[in-house]
Design an enzyme around this catalytic site. Structure first.
Site, PDB file in Angstrom:
ATOM      1  N   GLY A  81       0.811  -1.215   0.000  1.00 59.09           N
ATOM      2  CA  GLY A  81       0.000   0.000   0.000  1.00 59.09           C
ATOM      3  C   GLY A  81       0.843   1.262   0.000  1.00 59.09           C
ATOM      4  O   GLY A  81       1.994   1.270   0.436  1.00 59.09           O
ATOM      5  N   ARG A 145       1.045  -5.828  -4.891  1.00 61.54           N
ATOM      6  CA  ARG A 145       1.095  -6.716  -3.723  1.00 61.54           C
ATOM      7  C   ARG A 145       1.540  -8.137  -4.071  1.00 61.54           C
ATOM      8  O   ARG A 145       1.389  -9.045  -3.264  1.00 61.54           O
ATOM      9  CB  ARG A 145      -0.267  -6.733  -3.029  1.00 61.54           C
ATOM     10  CG  ARG A 145      -0.660  -5.373  -2.446  1.00 61.54           C
ATOM     11  CD  ARG A 145      -1.932  -5.451  -1.613  1.00 61.54           C
ATOM     12  NE  ARG A 145      -2.324  -4.153  -1.090  1.00 61.54           N
ATOM     13  CZ  ARG A 145      -1.855  -3.613   0.045  1.00 61.54           C
ATOM     14  NH1 ARG A 145      -0.965  -4.269   0.754  1.00 61.54           N
ATOM     15  NH2 ARG A 145      -2.279  -2.436   0.456  1.00 61.54           N
ATOM     16  N   ASP A 176       5.813  -7.594   5.351  1.00 60.67           N
ATOM     17  CA  ASP A 176       5.798  -8.714   4.404  1.00 60.67           C
ATOM     18  C   ASP A 176       6.777  -8.474   3.255  1.00 60.67           C
ATOM     19  O   ASP A 176       7.489  -9.387   2.824  1.00 60.67           O
ATOM     20  CB  ASP A 176       4.390  -8.920   3.832  1.00 60.67           C
ATOM     21  CG  ASP A 176       3.477  -9.657   4.811  1.00 60.67           C
ATOM     22  OD1 ASP A 176       3.998 -10.270   5.758  1.00 60.67           O
ATOM     23  OD2 ASP A 176       2.246  -9.601   4.636  1.00 60.67           O
ATOM     24  N   LYS A 202       8.548   0.841   5.247  1.00 58.87           N
ATOM     25  CA  LYS A 202       7.378   1.642   4.901  1.00 58.87           C
ATOM     26  C   LYS A 202       6.114   1.029   5.480  1.00 58.87           C
ATOM     27  O   LYS A 202       5.904  -0.173   5.359  1.00 58.87           O
ATOM     28  CB  LYS A 202       7.251   1.712   3.373  1.00 58.87           C
ATOM     29  CG  LYS A 202       5.975   2.346   2.848  1.00 58.87           C
ATOM     30  CD  LYS A 202       5.257   1.481   1.831  1.00 58.87           C
ATOM     31  CE  LYS A 202       4.590   0.276   2.445  1.00 58.87           C
ATOM     32  NZ  LYS A 202       3.738  -0.472   1.524  1.00 58.87           N
ATOM     33  N   THR A 203       5.281   1.811   6.128  1.00 60.61           N
ATOM     34  CA  THR A 203       3.883   1.476   6.405  1.00 60.61           C
ATOM     35  C   THR A 203       3.273   2.547   7.278  1.00 60.61           C
ATOM     36  O   THR A 203       3.853   2.921   8.294  1.00 60.61           O
ATOM     37  CB  THR A 203       3.677   0.096   7.080  1.00 60.61           C
ATOM     38  OG1 THR A 203       2.287  -0.041   7.455  1.00 60.61           O
ATOM     39  CG2 THR A 203       4.513  -0.058   8.335  1.00 60.61           C
ATOM     40  N   ASP A 205       0.718   2.118   9.010  1.00 67.62           N
ATOM     41  CA  ASP A 205       0.133   1.471  10.191  1.00 67.62           C
ATOM     42  C   ASP A 205       1.054   1.529  11.405  1.00 67.62           C
ATOM     43  O   ASP A 205       0.609   1.318  12.532  1.00 67.62           O
ATOM     44  CB  ASP A 205      -0.197   0.008   9.889  1.00 67.62           C
ATOM     45  CG  ASP A 205      -1.400  -0.135   8.968  1.00 67.62           C
ATOM     46  OD1 ASP A 205      -2.058   0.889   8.702  1.00 67.62           O
ATOM     47  OD2 ASP A 205      -1.671  -1.253   8.512  1.00 67.62           O
ATOM     48  N   MET A 250      -7.237   3.732   9.861  1.00 68.03           N
ATOM     49  CA  MET A 250      -6.449   2.601   9.381  1.00 68.03           C
ATOM     50  C   MET A 250      -5.716   1.913  10.532  1.00 68.03           C
ATOM     51  O   MET A 250      -5.389   2.531  11.534  1.00 68.03           O
ATOM     52  CB  MET A 250      -5.423   3.065   8.350  1.00 68.03           C
ATOM     53  CG  MET A 250      -6.026   3.625   7.071  1.00 68.03           C
ATOM     54  SD  MET A 250      -6.703   2.368   5.965  1.00 68.03           S
ATOM     55  CE  MET A 250      -5.242   1.946   5.026  1.00 68.03           C
ATOM     56  N   TYR A 426      -7.833   6.074   2.813  1.00 64.24           N
ATOM     57  CA  TYR A 426      -7.092   6.523   1.647  1.00 64.24           C
ATOM     58  C   TYR A 426      -6.715   8.003   1.731  1.00 64.24           C
ATOM     59  O   TYR A 426      -5.779   8.440   1.071  1.00 64.24           O
ATOM     60  CB  TYR A 426      -7.914   6.253   0.380  1.00 64.24           C
ATOM     61  CG  TYR A 426      -8.152   4.783   0.144  1.00 64.24           C
ATOM     62  CD1 TYR A 426      -7.100   3.945  -0.216  1.00 64.24           C
ATOM     63  CD2 TYR A 426      -9.414   4.220   0.302  1.00 64.24           C
ATOM     64  CE1 TYR A 426      -7.301   2.589  -0.421  1.00 64.24           C
ATOM     65  CE2 TYR A 426      -9.622   2.868   0.108  1.00 64.24           C
ATOM     66  CZ  TYR A 426      -8.567   2.052  -0.255  1.00 64.24           C
ATOM     67  OH  TYR A 426      -8.762   0.712  -0.448  1.00 64.24           O
ATOM     68  N   GLU A 427      -7.430   8.756   2.577  1.00 64.59           N
ATOM     69  CA  GLU A 427      -7.148  10.189   2.693  1.00 64.59           C
ATOM     70  C   GLU A 427      -5.715  10.469   3.147  1.00 64.59           C
ATOM     71  O   GLU A 427      -5.158  11.530   2.860  1.00 64.59           O
ATOM     72  CB  GLU A 427      -8.115  10.858   3.689  1.00 64.59           C
ATOM     73  CG  GLU A 427      -9.567  10.838   3.282  1.00 64.59           C
ATOM     74  CD  GLU A 427     -10.310   9.569   3.696  1.00 64.59           C
ATOM     75  OE1 GLU A 427     -11.548   9.584   3.681  1.00 64.59           O
ATOM     76  OE2 GLU A 427      -9.632   8.573   4.045  1.00 64.59           O
TER      77      GLU A 427
END
Length: 552
Positions: A81, A145, A176, A202-203, A205, A250, A426-427
Site C-alpha cells: 500500500g 502486492r 511482508d 514503509k507502512t 500502520d 487505518m 485513503y485520505e
C-alpha cells in the site's frame, strides 16, 4: 499537467540529511557494530538464512570512503500500500547514486514486484524524477502486492537482473515486503548472483517498528492528515453540539494510528485493540464503556462527542475472534454454496443458528443485522471472513444506541444520541509528505545506496535518533533477519518480520491512559490543523507525539 502552487513550491524543497551523510560520498565510512540474531526462533531462522544471518549492524560516520569503485546499476520497487514519502526514497537513492558516479543507472520496476517478474521498467533521468520530489503517492512507478517467495520467482528475478547488469535491488515496503527482501537476498547469496538486496521500512500502520526502526515512513504524514480531519470534526461537534462522531482509522493488525491520532486530538473515546485483547473485553463491555461517556456528557448537557475506532478492533475481541473462526468453518468448502443458495435472510439465519455454538450464537445475536450480513459477504481467497470490510464504527454506534435506549427505559439516561460515521483510510496514504517524512524518506534512500556501495546484502536502510533535529540523525543498516521470527501462515511455519503492536507499558499508551478518563467526560479537544511546510522548525518539523513520548 496542471501543477498547484504548493506542488511547485515543494519541488524546490531540499530534504535534510543526517549529519554524517552530508560530508560527501567520498568522506563516508563504515563503523561495524555487534553481530545480530533474530528476535526469536534463532536456530530455525539461522538454518533458513545461512548466508545472511548474524551479520553486524553498521553505522556510517565521517572518514575516508573505502568502498570498491565500480559502476552500479540498481533496480527499485515500491511494494504494498501507498505511504507518503515513497517518492523521496527513490529521489534520495537516485541522488546518491548519481553523486557517486554519473554513469550509475537506476531502473524503476513498474507495478511492484510484478514489474521485476515481467521486466517492466523505466530508467530514471533527471527530467522524469524531478517531477516527483517531495510529493505524495506511488505514481512514479506504481506499486503492487505480488509476493516474491518462490524459487521460480527468484530465478526469474535473477535472469532479469542479469539481462540488465543490475547489481542491487532496493525493495521499499512493509513487514511482508521486507520479509520477501530477506528471502530474495538469501537466494541471491546462495546462488552467487552478485546481486544485493536492500530494504526500506514503509507502512502508515506503524507496525514495522522495533528498537532499531523508531518509525516507519509515512506514519508521520498519515497520522497528521487524519488528526487534522478529526480535529475539524471535533470543532464541528463542539459547534453544533448534537452529534456523536464515530471515526474509524487505518490499522488492522495494530492500533498505532488510532493512538497517535488520540494523542494529537484528545477525543472522548479511543479504543486500543491491544488493550481490548489483553483485558479480554467483550463487545458488551466495550459498548458499556462508550455509553458511559455518552451518558456522563449528556448529564452535563453535551449530547455530542468523538470516538476513534481502529480498523481491526473486532479481531482483538476474543469472543468475536471465536465467532469469526466458527463462521469460517461453517462456510468451508461446498457448505458456502449451500448457504448462498438459501432464498432469504431468515433461512440463512436459521442455517447460521444451527451451525454455531451457543456462545458464538449469543455474540452473533447481539449484532445489528447489517453487521451480521457483512460477516457473510464475499470471502477472501482463503475462504475466510474479510474482517476489514466490517463497518466497526457503525457496529459500535448501533450497539451504543441500543444500550442507551435500555438505560433510558430504566430511567438512567435522559440525553439524546445521534451518530455520524467516518472512515479515514485513503485520505492519508498519498498526502504531501510532511517535512519530517520528506527528510526521513530522502535519508533512507540516500542511505540505501551507501549500503549498496559498501557491498551489504539483506540489510534494511536504518535512520535513527529521529526525535532530534535531522542533523543529529544516525544513518546505518541492520540485517533484516534480526527482526524475524517463525509464524504459522496458511498451515505452514514461515519466517516473517514480527509485527510491532502498541505496548501497553510504553510511554505513549501510559500518557493516553492517564488522561482518557478526563477526556471521556470533559471537552478537551485539540485542533492540530493542516500540516505546515513553511515556518519555524517547531511547527514544520514536528514529529509524532508517539515518538516524542517514547524518546522523552
Amino acid at each position: 499537467m496542471k501543477i498547484s502552487p504548493l506542488q511547485l513550491a515543494r519541488y524546490q524543497y531540499q530534504p535534510k540529511l543526517p549529519g554524517m551523510l552530508r560530508n560527501g560520498i567520498s568522506e563516508i565510512c563504515v563503523k561495524n557494530g555487534d553481530p545480530t540474531e533474530s528476535v526469536a526462533d534463532q536456530e530455525k531462522i539461522k538454518a533458513l538464512f545461512p548466508n545472511t544471518y548474524g551479520k553486524n549492524e553498521i553505522t556510517f560516520q565521517k572518514g575516508a570512503n573505502t568502498s570498491a569503485a565500480k559502476k552500479q546499476v540498481v533496480g527499485v520497487i515500491l511494494s504494498g500500500g501507498q505511504a507518503p514519502g515513497g517518492h523521496n526514497v527513490i529521489c534520495g537513492l537516485y541522488d546518491a547514486l548519481k553523486a557517486t558516479n554519473p554513469e550509475n543507472v537506476l531502473y524503476g520496476f513498474k507495478g511492484g514486484p510484478s514489474g521485476l517478474l515481467e521486466d517492466s521498467y523505466v530508467i530514471f533521468e533527471d527530467d522524469y524524477i524531478n517531477q516527483f520530489r517531495n510529493t505524495g503517492g506511488f505514481d512514479i512507478i506504481g506499486s503492487g502486492r505480488t509476493k516474491l517467495e518462490t524459487e521460480e520467482q527468484f530465478a526469474v528475478v535473477a535472469e532479469v537482473c542479469k539481462k540488465h547488469g543490475i547489481t542491487a535491488i532496493v525493495i521499499i515496503g512493509g513487514d511482508d515486503s521486507n520479509t520477501n527482501a530477506a528471502v530474495l537476498a538469501e537466494y541471491f547469496a546462495a546462488h552467487n548472483t552478485g546481486v544485493q538486496v536492500i530494504g526500506c521500512p514503509k507502512t502508515i500502520d506503524g507496525d514495522l517498528k522495533n528498537e532499531d526502526i523508531e518509525c516507519s515512513f509515512g506514519f508521520d504524514t498519515a497520522t497528521k492528515t487524519y488528526s487534522e480531519i478529526i480535529g475539524n470534526i471535533q470543532r464541528d461537534a463542539n459547534s453544533a453540539k448534537k452529534y456523536w462522531h464515530f471515526v474509524k482509522v487505518m490499522g488492522r493488525s495494530a492500533s498505532h494510528v488510532a493512538l497517535e491520532a488520540a494523542l494529537q486530538t484528545q477525543p472522548n473515546i479511543c479504543l486500543i485493540g491491544e488493550e481490548v485483547a489483553a483485558k479480554k473485553m467483550s463487545l458488551a463491555q466495550i459498548t458499556d464503556y462508550i455509553a458511559d461517556s455518552v451518558a456522563a456528557r449528556a448529564a452535563k448537557g453535551w449530547n455530542f462527542g468523538v470516538a476513534i475506532i481502529p480498523e481491526g478492533i473486532v479481531e482483538f475481541v476474543p469472543e468475536f475472534s471465536v465467532l469469526i473462526a466458527e463462521i469460517n468453518e461453517l462456510l468451508a468448502g461446498e457448505k458456502a454454496d449451500a448457504f448462498n443458495a438459501l432464498p432469504s435472510w431468515e433461512d440463512k439465519y436459521a442455517f447460521i443458528k444451527a451451525g454455531l455454538t451457543e456462545a458464538s450464537m449469543a455474540v452473533f445475536a447481539i449484532l445489528p443485522q447489517s453487521i451480521q450480513q457483512q460477516l457473510f459477504l464475499e470471502r477472501d481467497p482463503h475462504g475466510n471472513v474479510q474482517v476489514s470490510l466490517i463497518e466497526s464504527e457503525k457496529l459500535f454506534s448501533a450497539m451504543v444506541k441500543e444500550n442507551l435506549a435500555a438505560r433510558k427505559a430504566a430511567g438512567n439516561y435522559k440525553g439524546k444520541f445521534s451518530a455520524l460515521h467516518h472512515f479515514l483510510g485513503y485520505e492519508g496514504r498519498c498526502a504531501f509528505p510532511s517535512n519530517f517524512d520528506a527528510d526521513y524518506c530522502y535519508s533512507l534512500g540516500y542511505n540505501a545506496f551507501m549500503l549498496i556501495q559498501y557491498g551489504f546484502n539483506g540489510y534494511l536502510s536504518k535512520v535513527s535518533n529521529l526525535s532530534k533535529p535531522a542533523d543529529e540523525w544516525i544513518a546505518g543498516g541492520m540485517p533484516i533477519t534480526k527482526m524475524m521470527n517463525m509464524e504459522r501462515r496458511h498451515g505452514h511455519d514461515k519466517p516473517v518480520i514480527r509485527k510491532a503492536l502498541v505496548e501497553l507499558d510504553g510511554a505513549p499508551f501510559k500518557f493516553f491512559e492517564a488522561n482518557r478518563e478526563t477526556w471521556a467526560v470533559e471537552t478537551c479537544y485539540v485542533y492540530p490543523g493542516a500540516i505546515q511546510y513553511f515556518g519555524p522548525s517547531e511547527v514544520c518539523d514536528l514529529t509524532t507525539r508517539t515518538l516524542a513520548l517514547e524518546k522523552a
